[in-house]
Design an enzyme around this catalytic site. Sequence first.
Site, PDB file in Angstrom:
ATOM      1  N   ARG A 274      45.719  28.698  24.801  1.00 27.85           N
ATOM      2  CA  ARG A 274      45.232  29.620  25.701  1.00 27.85           C
ATOM      3  C   ARG A 274      45.565  28.919  26.941  1.00 27.85           C
ATOM      4  O   ARG A 274      44.912  28.743  28.181  1.00 27.85           O
ATOM      5  CB  ARG A 274      43.562  29.127  25.148  1.00 27.85           C
ATOM      6  CG  ARG A 274      42.762  29.675  24.138  1.00 27.85           C
ATOM      7  CD  ARG A 274      41.703  29.408  24.434  1.00 27.85           C
ATOM      8  NE  ARG A 274      41.368  30.330  23.016  1.00 27.85           N
ATOM      9  CZ  ARG A 274      39.631  31.136  22.765  1.00 27.85           C
ATOM     10  NH1 ARG A 274      38.845  30.781  23.270  1.00 27.85           N
ATOM     11  NH2 ARG A 274      40.305  31.591  21.671  1.00 27.85           N
TER      12      ARG A 274
ATOM     13  N   GLN B 185      48.269  34.986  25.691  1.00 29.50           N
ATOM     14  CA  GLN B 185      46.361  35.549  25.238  1.00 29.50           C
ATOM     15  C   GLN B 185      46.852  36.868  24.602  1.00 29.50           C
ATOM     16  O   GLN B 185      46.179  36.394  23.221  1.00 29.50           O
ATOM     17  CB  GLN B 185      46.233  36.192  26.733  1.00 29.50           C
ATOM     18  CG  GLN B 185      45.654  35.008  27.758  1.00 29.50           C
ATOM     19  CD  GLN B 185      45.225  35.985  29.155  1.00 29.50           C
ATOM     20  OE1 GLN B 185      45.356  37.100  29.116  1.00 29.50           O
ATOM     21  NE2 GLN B 185      43.994  34.833  29.345  1.00 29.50           N
TER      22      GLN B 185
ATOM     23  N   ASP C  54      46.522  35.416  20.928  1.00 28.28           N
ATOM     24  CA  ASP C  54      45.689  34.821  20.614  1.00 28.28           C
ATOM     25  C   ASP C  54      45.069  35.389  18.658  1.00 28.28           C
ATOM     26  O   ASP C  54      44.318  36.468  19.929  1.00 28.28           O
ATOM     27  CB  ASP C  54      44.331  34.231  21.422  1.00 28.28           C
ATOM     28  CG  ASP C  54      43.627  33.752  21.378  1.00 28.28           C
ATOM     29  OD1 ASP C  54      43.755  32.847  20.057  1.00 28.28           O
ATOM     30  OD2 ASP C  54      43.013  33.210  22.277  1.00 28.28           O
TER      31      ASP C  54
ATOM     32  N   SER D  47      40.937  34.891  19.770  1.00 28.91           N
ATOM     33  CA  SER D  47      40.133  35.887  20.198  1.00 28.91           C
ATOM     34  C   SER D  47      40.194  37.554  20.369  1.00 28.91           C
ATOM     35  O   SER D  47      38.855  38.214  19.966  1.00 28.91           O
ATOM     36  CB  SER D  47      41.006  35.892  22.029  1.00 28.91           C
ATOM     37  OG  SER D  47      40.862  34.502  22.517  1.00 28.91           O
TER      38      SER D  47
ATOM     39  N   TYR E 137      37.944  25.316  25.487  1.00 31.50           N
ATOM     40  CA  TYR E 137      36.152  25.891  24.513  1.00 31.50           C
ATOM     41  C   TYR E 137      35.186  24.819  25.021  1.00 31.50           C
ATOM     42  O   TYR E 137      35.241  24.083  25.942  1.00 31.50           O
ATOM     43  CB  TYR E 137      37.919  25.284  23.415  1.00 31.50           C
ATOM     44  CG  TYR E 137      38.460  25.489  22.196  1.00 31.50           C
ATOM     45  CD1 TYR E 137      37.939  26.463  21.581  1.00 31.50           C
ATOM     46  CD2 TYR E 137      39.640  24.914  23.311  1.00 31.50           C
ATOM     47  CE1 TYR E 137      39.255  27.804  21.461  1.00 31.50           C
ATOM     48  CE2 TYR E 137      40.545  25.807  22.486  1.00 31.50           C
ATOM     49  CZ  TYR E 137      40.386  26.898  21.114  1.00 31.50           C
ATOM     50  OH  TYR E 137      41.486  27.750  20.560  1.00 31.50           O
TER      51      TYR E 137
END
Length: 377
Positions: A125, A130, A133, A136, A233
């Site tokens: 992350r 991004q 991912d 997400s 996280y």
Amino acid sequence: MSTPRRIAVLTERAPGETRVSATPETVKKLTALGAQLAVESGAGVSASISDEDYASAGASVADVAQTVAGADIVLGVQAPDPALLAGVNSGAWIVAGLDPFGKRERIDAYASAGLEALAMEFMPRITRAQSMDILSSQSNLAGYKAVLAAADTYGRAFPMMMTAAGTISATKAFVMGVGVAGLQAIATARRLGAQVSATDVRSATKEQILSLGAKPIFVESVAGIEGEGSGGYATEMGEEYQKAQAELVSSHIAKQDIVITTALIPGRPAPRLVTDAQIATMKAGSVIFDLAAPQGGNVEGTVADQVVERHGVKIIGYSNTPAHLPADASALFARNLFNFLSAFWDKEAGGPVLDEEIGDAIRLTKGGKIVNARLLD
């Protein structure tokens, strides 16, 4: 000039899996990079993508054996069965959500076959990753779907309604866990007209909750606890915090009509957030949607893909929530994979070449061995 990389896209075979790992959009983009795309016939049907759509985008469409033959990269949503991969090139990449802790035998089989397995859910992350991912992108849709499913099961309307026959009070919704899924759940419940509150173990999320127009519910009595581990996280909390959190939640949850739980800890069973005793304090007709159902559930009594009724409260949760929105989930997942491959595409090499930071994080197998530190631990 190097030979173009052959990228194979397989039909997902896991029960209930409706997504596909490439779309006509990403087929065109990968072809433009210089790759050859091969798609298994029927791969996109559940996501409303026909074989003709793939062919028009420049892919060859054939059966599974022809699709994987000579492949350098195999794309998947979930980990493909190693038995399907006979015919891929030596050292071929398997790029998918591989569930390394849950499907360890499959990962071992990839290693034995000399394949390089890349677990997209291990993507670090960091800012530059991004767009790659998958957790997400899929969690965003899952948070949205959780609220819609809860609203559909709930026997009342969400917004306050003033009618000639009287006023209907707004539904009270409580979101537990304010990651990507939780934030989308808050936003969706607010759009539907609910009064929304939310909680998380990470104090930094309080501002995010307020920015979406929801009320933050936080333990204030236990100081010095942030609840944030590496990579953003959430982590499991100490005994003192857990006790204070349970007391706070118990008093709050009794007043709620809808509860959405979203807490997951990578590689571990889902933490228990709601007990049977807490469910018993809720009003009859209330609904809990447990987004952690695939990992054992945040809620006592959750059974994935079933409606469980306890004390007049319905508990629901899907084993694969994003698969209930196959077209959009596939579009986002496919873009994640394209963004990953394109970011490392080397024109001289004719394909992607990983750097150390991301390569070491997501690579599970290479040269016939398990090489990822998280699996070796």
